[in-house]
Design a protein around this motif. Structure first.
Motif, mmCIF file in Angstrom:
data_model
loop_
_atom_site.group_PDB
_atom_site.id
_atom_site.type_symbol
_atom_site.label_atom_id
_atom_site.label_comp_id
_atom_site.label_asym_id
_atom_site.label_seq_id
_atom_site.Cartn_x
_atom_site.Cartn_y
_atom_site.Cartn_z
ATOM 1 N N UNK A 26 23.066 -29.987 4.452
ATOM 2 C CA UNK A 26 22.053 -30.596 3.583
ATOM 3 C C UNK A 26 22.602 -30.785 2.170
ATOM 4 N N UNK A 27 23.212 -29.751 1.618
ATOM 5 C CA UNK A 27 23.768 -29.850 0.262
ATOM 6 C C UNK A 27 24.874 -30.896 0.189
ATOM 7 N N UNK A 28 25.691 -30.984 1.238
ATOM 8 C CA UNK A 28 26.753 -31.996 1.275
ATOM 9 C C UNK A 28 26.147 -33.395 1.271
ATOM 10 N N UNK A 29 25.101 -33.613 2.099
ATOM 11 C CA UNK A 29 24.434 -34.921 2.136
ATOM 12 C C UNK A 29 23.793 -35.264 0.801
ATOM 13 N N UNK A 30 23.345 -34.248 0.074
ATOM 14 C CA UNK A 30 22.733 -34.495 -1.230
ATOM 15 C C UNK A 30 23.781 -34.785 -2.303
ATOM 16 N N UNK A 31 25.056 -34.503 -2.022
ATOM 17 C CA UNK A 31 26.103 -34.790 -2.985
ATOM 18 C C UNK A 31 26.607 -33.578 -3.752
ATOM 19 N N UNK A 93 17.880 -36.666 -3.778
ATOM 20 C CA UNK A 93 16.712 -35.836 -3.517
ATOM 21 C C UNK A 93 16.588 -35.523 -2.030
ATOM 22 N N UNK A 94 16.175 -34.297 -1.730
ATOM 23 C CA UNK A 94 16.006 -33.872 -0.340
ATOM 24 C C UNK A 94 15.077 -34.804 0.428
ATOM 25 N N UNK A 95 13.932 -35.122 -0.148
ATOM 26 C CA UNK A 95 12.956 -35.943 0.567
ATOM 27 C C UNK A 95 13.510 -37.324 0.902
ATOM 28 N N UNK A 96 14.413 -37.838 0.078
ATOM 29 C CA UNK A 96 14.984 -39.162 0.354
ATOM 30 C C UNK A 96 15.965 -39.102 1.520
ATOM 31 N N UNK A 97 16.784 -38.062 1.578
ATOM 32 C CA UNK A 97 17.752 -38.003 2.683
ATOM 33 C C UNK A 97 17.088 -37.537 3.971
ATOM 34 N N UNK A 102 6.523 -36.379 0.423
ATOM 35 C CA UNK A 102 6.342 -35.041 -0.132
ATOM 36 C C UNK A 102 5.158 -34.336 0.506
ATOM 37 N N UNK A 103 4.125 -35.073 0.930
ATOM 38 C CA UNK A 103 2.946 -34.453 1.562
ATOM 39 C C UNK A 103 3.319 -33.834 2.909
ATOM 40 N N UNK A 104 4.094 -34.550 3.735
ATOM 41 C CA UNK A 104 4.470 -33.994 5.044
ATOM 42 C C UNK A 104 5.399 -32.803 4.875
ATOM 43 N N UNK A 105 6.265 -32.866 3.870
ATOM 44 C CA UNK A 105 7.161 -31.735 3.613
ATOM 45 C C UNK A 105 6.360 -30.514 3.169
ATOM 46 N N UNK A 106 5.393 -30.704 2.281
ATOM 47 C CA UNK A 106 4.568 -29.598 1.802
ATOM 48 C C UNK A 106 3.789 -28.971 2.958
#
Length: 125
Positions: A26-31, A93-97, A102-106
């Motif tokens: 995840x961190x790698x995908x975020x850059x 941003x996590x939600x973009x990748x 943000x509602x479904x993540x929450x």
């Protein structure tokens, strides 16, 4: 910054490995290209975990963490996920990748908290 303290009942069952198996890609995908871990000492299990994941010792801070009713030294460990650039771009941003709102993540985070809370009650903690 991400902080994770593993509860005593979760020691030696692979929680740390599962976390890094999920977090590093995840961190790698975020850059991101560098991960730091601050380990309150003594904590032999955490030191072994981080060494297995390629972390190396980068420094120490005397009496930097207050846990268990006392001041503890903190050991700084780090691992490179990728080569650093001289012109890094902003992290994604996590939600973009993840392709989520943000509602479904929450909602998912709240469900996970609820399951974890029930598990702690069941175990008597």
């Amino acid at each position: 910054m991400f902080q994770r303290n593993v509860a005593e009942i979760e020691h030696r069952i692979g929680v740390g490995h599962r976390l890094y198996r999920w977090l590093f890609p995840l961190l790698t995908r975020q850059g991101f290209n560098l991960v730091h871990a601050g380990i309150a000492l003594p904590n032999a299990g955490s030191l072994v975990l981080h060494q297995r994941w390629g972390f190396f010792h980068a420094g120490a801070f005397a009496s930097a963490a207050y846990k268990f009713g006392m001041w503890l030294d903190v050991s700084d460990w780090r691992v490179e996920l990728s080569t650093r650039s001289n012109s890094p771009s902003k992290p994604r941003l996590y939600l973009k990748i993840a392709g989520r709102s943000s509602a479904s993540h929450l909602e998912e985070v709240n469900q996970q908290k609820s399951r974890f809370s029930r598990r702690l009650k069941f175990s008597g903690v």
